[in-house]
Design a protein around this motif. Structure first.
Motif, PDB file in Angstrom:
ATOM      1  N   GLY A  44       0.814  -1.210   0.000  1.00 55.79           N
ATOM      2  CA  GLY A  44       0.000   0.000   0.000  1.00 55.79           C
ATOM      3  C   GLY A  44       0.848   1.261   0.000  1.00 55.79           C
ATOM      4  N   PHE A  45       1.972   1.217   0.663  1.00 57.20           N
ATOM      5  CA  PHE A  45       2.896   2.364   0.662  1.00 57.20           C
ATOM      6  C   PHE A  45       3.527   2.521  -0.722  1.00 57.20           C
ATOM      7  CE2 PHE A  45       7.217   4.031   1.209  1.00 57.20           C
ATOM      8  CZ  PHE A  45       6.920   5.271   1.752  1.00 57.20           C
ATOM      9  N   LEU A  46       3.901   1.391  -1.322  1.00 52.06           N
ATOM     10  CA  LEU A  46       4.562   1.426  -2.632  1.00 52.06           C
ATOM     11  C   LEU A  46       3.597   1.782  -3.755  1.00 52.06           C
ATOM     12  CD1 LEU A  46       6.835  -1.735  -2.257  1.00 52.06           C
ATOM     13  CD2 LEU A  46       7.516   0.682  -2.065  1.00 52.06           C
ATOM     14  N   GLN A  47       2.323   1.456  -3.609  1.00 53.51           N
ATOM     15  CA  GLN A  47       1.304   1.738  -4.624  1.00 53.51           C
ATOM     16  C   GLN A  47       0.192   2.599  -4.020  1.00 53.51           C
ATOM     17  OE1 GLN A  47      -0.173  -1.914  -6.367  1.00 53.51           O
ATOM     18  NE2 GLN A  47       1.877  -2.715  -6.745  1.00 53.51           N
ATOM     19  N   ASP A  49      -1.291   5.459  -4.675  1.00 53.93           N
ATOM     20  CA  ASP A  49      -2.386   5.979  -5.504  1.00 53.93           C
ATOM     21  C   ASP A  49      -3.369   4.877  -5.898  1.00 53.93           C
ATOM     22  OD1 ASP A  49      -1.329   8.521  -5.332  1.00 53.93           O
ATOM     23  OD2 ASP A  49      -0.255   8.381  -7.255  1.00 53.93           O
ATOM     24  N   ALA A  50      -2.844   3.735  -6.297  1.00 52.23           N
ATOM     25  CA  ALA A  50      -3.701   2.619  -6.696  1.00 52.23           C
ATOM     26  C   ALA A  50      -4.536   2.136  -5.513  1.00 52.23           C
ATOM     27  CB  ALA A  50      -2.858   1.474  -7.263  1.00 52.23           C
ATOM     28  N   PHE A  51      -3.919   2.072  -4.328  1.00 48.79           N
ATOM     29  CA  PHE A  51      -4.652   1.625  -3.145  1.00 48.79           C
ATOM     30  C   PHE A  51      -5.737   2.621  -2.769  1.00 48.79           C
ATOM     31  CE2 PHE A  51      -2.717  -2.016  -0.637  1.00 48.79           C
ATOM     32  CZ  PHE A  51      -2.159  -2.621  -1.755  1.00 48.79           C
ATOM     33  N   ALA A  52      -5.421   3.912  -2.846  1.00 45.87           N
ATOM     34  CA  ALA A  52      -6.427   4.929  -2.509  1.00 45.87           C
ATOM     35  C   ALA A  52      -7.598   4.852  -3.483  1.00 45.87           C
ATOM     36  CB  ALA A  52      -5.794   6.316  -2.545  1.00 45.87           C
ATOM     37  N   SER A  53      -7.303   4.655  -4.747  1.00 42.82           N
ATOM     38  CA  SER A  53      -8.363   4.551  -5.749  1.00 42.82           C
ATOM     39  C   SER A  53      -9.195   3.290  -5.546  1.00 42.82           C
ATOM     40  CB  SER A  53      -7.732   4.562  -7.144  1.00 42.82           C
ATOM     41  OG  SER A  53      -8.716   4.440  -8.121  1.00 42.82           O
ATOM     42  N   ALA A  54      -8.531   2.188  -5.249  1.00 48.11           N
ATOM     43  CA  ALA A  54      -9.236   0.915  -5.052  1.00 48.11           C
ATOM     44  C   ALA A  54     -10.130   0.957  -3.818  1.00 48.11           C
ATOM     45  CB  ALA A  54      -8.230  -0.224  -4.938  1.00 48.11           C
ATOM     46  N   ARG A  55      -9.689   1.630  -2.763  1.00 52.16           N
ATOM     47  CA  ARG A  55     -10.493   1.710  -1.536  1.00 52.16           C
ATOM     48  C   ARG A  55     -11.846   2.363  -1.781  1.00 52.16           C
ATOM     49  NH1 ARG A  55      -5.626   2.356   1.417  1.00 52.16           N
ATOM     50  NH2 ARG A  55      -5.441   0.654   2.900  1.00 52.16           N
ATOM     51  N   SER A  56     -11.921   3.208  -2.803  1.00 49.67           N
ATOM     52  CA  SER A  56     -13.200   3.872  -3.081  1.00 49.67           C
ATOM     53  C   SER A  56     -14.265   2.869  -3.542  1.00 49.67           C
ATOM     54  CB  SER A  56     -13.007   4.968  -4.141  1.00 49.67           C
ATOM     55  OG  SER A  56     -12.712   4.385  -5.403  1.00 49.67           O
ATOM     56  N   HIS A  57     -13.856   1.642  -3.884  1.00 45.79           N
ATOM     57  CA  HIS A  57     -14.793   0.598  -4.289  1.00 45.79           C
ATOM     58  C   HIS A  57     -15.213  -0.295  -3.117  1.00 45.79           C
ATOM     59  CE1 HIS A  57     -14.620   1.417  -8.590  1.00 45.79           C
ATOM     60  NE2 HIS A  57     -13.366   1.744  -8.370  1.00 45.79           N
ATOM     61  N   LEU A  58     -14.670  -0.026  -1.941  1.00 52.15           N
ATOM     62  CA  LEU A  58     -15.052  -0.792  -0.749  1.00 52.15           C
ATOM     63  C   LEU A  58     -16.233  -0.100  -0.071  1.00 52.15           C
ATOM     64  CD1 LEU A  58     -11.574  -1.659   0.841  1.00 52.15           C
ATOM     65  CD2 LEU A  58     -12.932  -2.997  -0.787  1.00 52.15           C
ATOM     66  N   ASN A  59     -16.880  -0.826   0.808  1.00 48.51           N
ATOM     67  CA  ASN A  59     -18.024  -0.287   1.526  1.00 48.51           C
ATOM     68  C   ASN A  59     -17.706  -0.287   3.026  1.00 48.51           C
ATOM     69  OD1 ASN A  59     -20.495   0.247   2.726  1.00 48.51           O
ATOM     70  ND2 ASN A  59     -21.648  -0.883   1.183  1.00 48.51           N
ATOM     71  N   LEU A 121      -9.494  -5.000 -12.438  1.00 48.84           N
ATOM     72  CA  LEU A 121      -9.051  -3.812 -13.168  1.00 48.84           C
ATOM     73  C   LEU A 121      -7.584  -3.519 -12.862  1.00 48.84           C
ATOM     74  CD1 LEU A 121     -12.215  -1.579 -12.647  1.00 48.84           C
ATOM     75  CD2 LEU A 121     -11.616  -2.993 -14.618  1.00 48.84           C
ATOM     76  N   PRO A 122      -6.773  -3.340 -13.899  1.00 53.32           N
ATOM     77  CA  PRO A 122      -5.328  -3.204 -13.689  1.00 53.32           C
ATOM     78  C   PRO A 122      -4.914  -1.932 -12.947  1.00 53.32           C
ATOM     79  CG  PRO A 122      -5.903  -2.893 -16.010  1.00 53.32           C
ATOM     80  CD  PRO A 122      -7.144  -3.321 -15.308  1.00 53.32           C
ATOM     81  N   GLN A 123      -5.721  -0.901 -12.969  1.00 57.37           N
ATOM     82  CA  GLN A 123      -5.334   0.351 -12.319  1.00 57.37           C
ATOM     83  C   GLN A 123      -5.283   0.247 -10.785  1.00 57.37           C
ATOM     84  OE1 GLN A 123      -8.195   0.005 -14.095  1.00 57.37           O
ATOM     85  NE2 GLN A 123      -9.846   1.282 -13.290  1.00 57.37           N
ATOM     86  N   PHE A 124      -5.828  -0.838 -10.241  1.00 61.30           N
ATOM     87  CA  PHE A 124      -5.839  -0.990  -8.793  1.00 61.30           C
ATOM     88  C   PHE A 124      -4.652  -1.783  -8.271  1.00 61.30           C
ATOM     89  CE2 PHE A 124     -10.606  -0.584  -9.487  1.00 61.30           C
ATOM     90  CZ  PHE A 124     -10.568   0.786  -9.323  1.00 61.30           C
ATOM     91  N   GLY A 125      -3.744  -2.139  -9.170  1.00 57.62           N
ATOM     92  CA  GLY A 125      -2.531  -2.834  -8.745  1.00 57.62           C
ATOM     93  C   GLY A 125      -2.851  -4.105  -7.982  1.00 57.62           C
ATOM     94  N   ALA A 126      -2.143  -4.292  -6.899  1.00 60.08           N
ATOM     95  CA  ALA A 126      -2.268  -5.514  -6.103  1.00 60.08           C
ATOM     96  C   ALA A 126      -3.325  -5.397  -5.008  1.00 60.08           C
ATOM     97  CB  ALA A 126      -0.916  -5.847  -5.482  1.00 60.08           C
ATOM     98  N   PHE A 127      -4.012  -4.258  -4.936  1.00 55.39           N
ATOM     99  CA  PHE A 127      -4.930  -4.038  -3.817  1.00 55.39           C
ATOM    100  C   PHE A 127      -5.937  -5.172  -3.656  1.00 55.39           C
ATOM    101  CE2 PHE A 127      -8.913  -2.679  -1.958  1.00 55.39           C
ATOM    102  CZ  PHE A 127      -8.487  -2.098  -0.782  1.00 55.39           C
ATOM    103  N   PHE A 128      -6.683  -5.468  -4.708  1.00 54.48           N
ATOM    104  CA  PHE A 128      -7.750  -6.450  -4.559  1.00 54.48           C
ATOM    105  C   PHE A 128      -7.220  -7.872  -4.381  1.00 54.48           C
ATOM    106  CE2 PHE A 128     -10.615  -3.074  -6.056  1.00 54.48           C
ATOM    107  CZ  PHE A 128     -11.600  -3.196  -5.090  1.00 54.48           C
ATOM    108  N   GLU A 129      -6.052  -8.165  -4.952  1.00 48.10           N
ATOM    109  CA  GLU A 129      -5.451  -9.481  -4.709  1.00 48.10           C
ATOM    110  C   GLU A 129      -5.182  -9.657  -3.220  1.00 48.10           C
ATOM    111  OE1 GLU A 129      -1.982  -9.941  -7.149  1.00 48.10           O
ATOM    112  OE2 GLU A 129      -3.091  -9.449  -8.969  1.00 48.10           O
ATOM    113  N   LEU A 130      -4.557  -8.648  -2.631  1.00 43.96           N
ATOM    114  CA  LEU A 130      -4.255  -8.723  -1.197  1.00 43.96           C
ATOM    115  C   LEU A 130      -5.521  -8.618  -0.352  1.00 43.96           C
ATOM    116  CD1 LEU A 130      -1.009  -6.574  -1.153  1.00 43.96           C
ATOM    117  CD2 LEU A 130      -1.195  -9.038  -0.723  1.00 43.96           C
ATOM    118  N   TYR A 131      -6.445  -7.768  -0.763  1.00 46.68           N
ATOM    119  CA  TYR A 131      -7.700  -7.597  -0.032  1.00 46.68           C
ATOM    120  C   TYR A 131      -8.456  -8.924   0.065  1.00 46.68           C
ATOM    121  CZ  TYR A 131     -12.617  -6.438   0.654  1.00 46.68           C
ATOM    122  OH  TYR A 131     -13.912  -6.427   1.110  1.00 46.68           O
TER     123      TYR A 131
END
Length: 185
Positions: A44-47, A49-59, A121-131
């Motif tokens: 999350g530190f390394l990515q 922007d991608a993590f911040a963007s991906a979090r907007s899809h969480l509830n 979606l590739p713009q979210f990097g590894a966020f959803f894999e780890l999530y």
């Protein structure tokens, strides 16, 4: 001597061994989740922007409700573990803890159904894999723990009640740490 009754010294040795195994299991669970969450934070530190963007899809509201459901389950588990509780109270509390645990599972699966579309979606990097890895691993613990709570409610013994309620509180603790790190940071 009756083959089913251990001498007092052997009972104390067995209880000590049971305690050791319980704490080995507790610490191994905490270590496993700690490593997963540390990895999540590093990526999350390394990515960022991608993590911040991906979090907007969480509830986070749904996750917050699930936190209350899981904590209510933990409260029921604590009631079951009280030494002064009657066997009827213990059984009822264990069954309620399991039902709230299964409620957590249902809410989490519904939450997953709303998030799965963004996962590839590739713009979210590894966020959803780890999530999905971290929350899915926790979800499996909740589902399995709920089944064990029901099993112990059906055939309770003091040692099994202590074992499952201790592990259940570890599952609660992991979620309490996971919730803000995954949903709010």
């Amino acid at each position: 001597m009756d083959g089913h009754v251990l001498p007092m010294e052997d009972q104390e040795d067995q209880a000590s061994a049971d305690d050791l195994l319980l704490w080995v299991l507790v610490w191994s669970e905490l270590a496993a989740f700690g490593i997963l969450l540390a990895g999540f934070l590093v990526v999350g530190f390394l990515q960022a922007d991608a993590f911040a963007s991906a979090r907007s899809h969480l509830n986070p509201l749904l996750a917050g409700i699930n936190t209350l459901v899981l904590l209510t389950s933990g409260w029921q588990a604590a009631l079951a573990a009280r030494p002064a509780a009657s066997m009827t109270t213990r059984r009822r509390a264990l069954a309620l803890a399991a039902l709230f645990g299964l409620g957590f599972v249902a809410i989490k699966l519904f939450e997953y159904s709303t998030e799965i579309g963004a996962a590839g979606l590739p713009q979210f990097g590894a966020f959803f894999e780890l999530y999905f890895l971290i929350t899915g691993f926790h979800l499996l613990h909740v589902a399995f723990g709920s089944a064990i709570l029901l099993l112990v409610a059906w055939r309770p013994s003091p040692g099994n009640i202590v074992l499952i309620t201790t592990l259940w509180h570890v599952i609660d603790l992991v979620w309490i740490v996971m919730f803000p790190l995954v949903y709010l940071v």
